[in-house]
Scaffold this motif. Structure first.
Motif, PDB file in Angstrom:
ATOM      1  N   PRO A 100       1.040  -1.271  -0.054  1.00 24.54           N
ATOM      2  CA  PRO A 100       0.025  -0.070  -0.116  1.00 24.54           C
ATOM      3  C   PRO A 100       0.556   1.257   0.201  1.00 24.54           C
ATOM      4  CG  PRO A 100      -0.834  -1.471   1.795  1.00 24.54           C
ATOM      5  CD  PRO A 100       0.480  -2.240   1.147  1.00 24.54           C
ATOM      6  N   GLU A 101       1.770   1.280   1.034  1.00 25.65           N
ATOM      7  CA  GLU A 101       2.975   2.502   0.748  1.00 25.65           C
ATOM      8  C   GLU A 101       3.314   2.778  -0.418  1.00 25.65           C
ATOM      9  OE1 GLU A 101       4.982  -0.685   2.789  1.00 25.65           O
ATOM     10  OE2 GLU A 101       3.181  -0.127   2.942  1.00 25.65           O
ATOM     11  N   ARG A 102       3.907   1.770  -1.574  1.00 20.61           N
ATOM     12  CA  ARG A 102       4.229   1.980  -2.381  1.00 20.61           C
ATOM     13  C   ARG A 102       3.423   2.355  -3.815  1.00 20.61           C
ATOM     14  NH1 ARG A 102       9.881   1.692  -1.774  1.00 20.61           N
ATOM     15  NH2 ARG A 102      10.566  -0.001  -0.270  1.00 20.61           N
ATOM     16  N   ARG A 103       2.102   2.229  -3.495  1.00 22.70           N
ATOM     17  CA  ARG A 103       1.192   2.478  -4.554  1.00 22.70           C
ATOM     18  C   ARG A 103       1.053   3.975  -4.872  1.00 22.70           C
ATOM     19  NH1 ARG A 103      -3.065  -1.420  -4.754  1.00 22.70           N
ATOM     20  NH2 ARG A 103      -3.535  -0.574  -6.551  1.00 22.70           N
ATOM     21  N   LEU A 104       0.366   4.268  -5.941  1.00 23.62           N
ATOM     22  CA  LEU A 104       0.237   5.693  -6.110  1.00 23.62           C
ATOM     23  C   LEU A 104      -0.461   6.317  -5.225  1.00 23.62           C
ATOM     24  CD1 LEU A 104       0.563   7.560  -8.608  1.00 23.62           C
ATOM     25  CD2 LEU A 104      -1.587   7.120  -9.394  1.00 23.62           C
ATOM     26  N   GLY A 105       0.079   7.519  -4.627  1.00 18.54           N
ATOM     27  CA  GLY A 105      -0.660   8.475  -3.655  1.00 18.54           C
ATOM     28  C   GLY A 105      -1.833   9.052  -4.107  1.00 18.54           C
ATOM     29  N   HIS A 106      -2.671   9.391  -3.136  1.00 18.32           N
ATOM     30  CA  HIS A 106      -4.064  10.025  -3.484  1.00 18.32           C
ATOM     31  C   HIS A 106      -3.642  11.643  -3.942  1.00 18.32           C
ATOM     32  CE1 HIS A 106      -7.943  11.223  -3.415  1.00 18.32           C
ATOM     33  NE2 HIS A 106      -7.755  12.207  -2.463  1.00 18.32           N
ATOM     34  N   ALA A 107      -4.274  11.913  -4.764  1.00 20.97           N
ATOM     35  CA  ALA A 107      -4.108  13.518  -5.205  1.00 20.97           C
ATOM     36  C   ALA A 107      -5.549  14.096  -5.603  1.00 20.97           C
ATOM     37  CB  ALA A 107      -3.509  13.644  -6.545  1.00 20.97           C
ATOM     38  N   GLN A 108      -5.654  15.139  -4.828  1.00 23.71           N
ATOM     39  CA  GLN A 108      -7.083  15.635  -4.793  1.00 23.71           C
ATOM     40  C   GLN A 108      -7.401  16.197  -6.316  1.00 23.71           C
ATOM     41  OE1 GLN A 108      -8.356  15.183  -1.607  1.00 23.71           O
ATOM     42  NE2 GLN A 108      -9.395  16.749  -2.365  1.00 23.71           N
ATOM     43  N   ASP A 109      -8.677  16.052  -6.733  1.00 22.95           N
ATOM     44  CA  ASP A 109      -9.214  16.537  -8.009  1.00 22.95           C
ATOM     45  C   ASP A 109      -9.409  17.777  -8.035  1.00 22.95           C
ATOM     46  OD1 ASP A 109      -9.494  13.569  -8.958  1.00 22.95           O
ATOM     47  OD2 ASP A 109     -11.576  13.703  -7.958  1.00 22.95           O
ATOM     48  N   SER A 110      -9.241  18.390  -9.367  1.00 24.02           N
ATOM     49  CA  SER A 110      -9.341  19.830  -9.561  1.00 24.02           C
ATOM     50  C   SER A 110     -10.952  20.077  -9.724  1.00 24.02           C
ATOM     51  CB  SER A 110      -8.598  20.252 -10.813  1.00 24.02           C
ATOM     52  OG  SER A 110      -7.133  20.330 -10.281  1.00 24.02           O
ATOM     53  N   ASP A 111     -11.106  21.202  -9.251  1.00 27.28           N
ATOM     54  CA  ASP A 111     -12.575  22.066  -9.420  1.00 27.28           C
ATOM     55  C   ASP A 111     -12.811  22.503 -10.687  1.00 27.28           C
ATOM     56  OD1 ASP A 111     -15.250  23.017  -9.198  1.00 27.28           O
ATOM     57  OD2 ASP A 111     -14.684  23.801  -7.167  1.00 27.28           O
ATOM     58  N   PRO A 112     -13.608  21.859 -11.606  1.00 22.31           N
ATOM     59  CA  PRO A 112     -13.669  22.763 -12.870  1.00 22.31           C
ATOM     60  C   PRO A 112     -14.062  24.035 -12.829  1.00 22.31           C
ATOM     61  CG  PRO A 112     -14.844  20.463 -12.973  1.00 22.31           C
ATOM     62  CD  PRO A 112     -14.384  20.702 -11.597  1.00 22.31           C
ATOM     63  N   VAL A 113     -14.927  24.548 -11.801  1.00 20.42           N
ATOM     64  CA  VAL A 113     -15.407  25.759 -11.696  1.00 20.42           C
ATOM     65  C   VAL A 113     -14.059  27.002 -11.491  1.00 20.42           C
ATOM     66  CG1 VAL A 113     -16.775  27.439 -10.359  1.00 20.42           C
ATOM     67  CG2 VAL A 113     -17.805  25.382 -11.014  1.00 20.42           C
ATOM     68  N   VAL A 114     -13.283  26.197 -10.615  1.00 20.49           N
ATOM     69  CA  VAL A 114     -12.154  26.995 -10.309  1.00 20.49           C
ATOM     70  C   VAL A 114     -11.091  27.288 -11.423  1.00 20.49           C
ATOM     71  CG1 VAL A 114      -9.993  27.199  -8.822  1.00 20.49           C
ATOM     72  CG2 VAL A 114     -12.100  26.410  -7.732  1.00 20.49           C
ATOM     73  N   ILE A 115     -10.940  26.058 -12.225  1.00 18.65           N
ATOM     74  CA  ILE A 115     -10.090  25.901 -13.324  1.00 18.65           C
ATOM     75  C   ILE A 115     -10.578  26.859 -14.496  1.00 18.65           C
ATOM     76  CG2 ILE A 115      -9.155  24.506 -15.324  1.00 18.65           C
ATOM     77  CD1 ILE A 115      -9.324  22.186 -13.294  1.00 18.65           C
ATOM     78  N   ALA A 116     -11.757  27.029 -14.581  1.00 17.34           N
ATOM     79  CA  ALA A 116     -12.406  28.296 -15.720  1.00 17.34           C
ATOM     80  C   ALA A 116     -11.974  29.376 -15.427  1.00 17.34           C
ATOM     81  CB  ALA A 116     -13.861  27.868 -15.799  1.00 17.34           C
ATOM     82  N   THR A 117     -11.544  29.820 -14.001  1.00 17.59           N
ATOM     83  CA  THR A 117     -11.177  31.254 -13.885  1.00 17.59           C
ATOM     84  C   THR A 117      -9.723  31.523 -13.878  1.00 17.59           C
ATOM     85  OG1 THR A 117     -10.834  30.752 -11.686  1.00 17.59           O
ATOM     86  CG2 THR A 117     -12.883  31.236 -11.941  1.00 17.59           C
ATOM     87  N   LEU A 118      -8.984  30.433 -14.256  1.00 25.32           N
ATOM     88  CA  LEU A 118      -7.681  30.711 -14.491  1.00 25.32           C
ATOM     89  C   LEU A 118      -7.045  30.894 -15.771  1.00 25.32           C
ATOM     90  CD1 LEU A 118      -6.498  27.776 -11.790  1.00 25.32           C
ATOM     91  CD2 LEU A 118      -7.069  30.245 -11.418  1.00 25.32           C
ATOM     92  N   PRO A 119      -5.677  31.426 -15.982  1.00 27.38           N
ATOM     93  CA  PRO A 119      -5.420  31.579 -17.233  1.00 27.38           C
ATOM     94  C   PRO A 119      -5.284  30.410 -18.097  1.00 27.38           C
ATOM     95  CG  PRO A 119      -4.055  32.714 -15.310  1.00 27.38           C
ATOM     96  CD  PRO A 119      -4.948  31.814 -14.799  1.00 27.38           C
TER      97      PRO A 119
END
Length: 169
Positions: A100-119
């Motif tokens: 388990p400690e060698r598996r791919l670590g968890h990463a938070q998903d991005s919020d599409p609403v926030v992404i839309a406000t970015l360059p």
């Protein structure tokens, strides 16, 4: 059990289904991850700072959060790929690479609403990191094909190397 004797199966005799990840695939993904890491570092340290300063306060916070998510995704990907390299080279047993400690670590998903406000450049980096993370996650979760059985000669060589390596430590 065989006539009262316990038979211990080593790692090479494990019949469990798993993904067959080739060194070529690992190298390709590693190169992609390192290029993306360099591009993200360059953007968030230089051009991204200028673009961030033009954003509304809420969008600036979103920008900072998303830059951390990009970095986290890439760090998890690189760590997982280095584990795969260690398994492929024999530095790490296959079953240890699946711990388990060698598996791919968890990463938070991005919020599409926030992404839309970015360059646009930030959006592209965020989406590229999420795409690469999703591809590596599919590999980590397995199920693409059964592992190609190891040849008896390679299994013997692996046992000899582990045995000799353990004796000299």
């Amino acid at each position: 059990m065989n006539g009262g004797t316990v038979i211990v199966m080593d790692d090479s005799e494990s019949p469990r289904p798993q993904v067959r990840i080739t060194s070529r695939l690992v190298d390709s993904l590693y190169t992609e991850a390192m290029l993306l890491a360099d591009e993200a570092r360059s953007y968030f340290d230089d051009a991204g700072r200028d673009e961030r300063s033009t954003l509304e306060p809420f969008a600036r916070v979103g920008f900072a959060c998303e830059s951390l998510k990009v970095t986290t995704r890439i760090m998890h990907i690189v760590a997982w790929l280095l584990t795969q390299r260690a398994v492929e080279s024999g530095e790490l047993r296959s079953r240890d690479g699946r711990r388990p400690e060698r598996r791919l670590g968890h990463a938070q998903d991005s919020d599409p609403v926030v992404i839309a406000t970015l360059p646009p450049a930030a959006q592209r980096l965020i989406n590229s990191s999420a795409d690469l993370y999703a591809r590596v996650k599919r590999l980590d979760e397995g199920g693409l094909e059964r592992e190609v059985p190891q040849s008896p000669a390679r299994a013997l060589m692996g046992r000899l190397e582990r045995g000799l390596g353990g004796a000299s430590s």
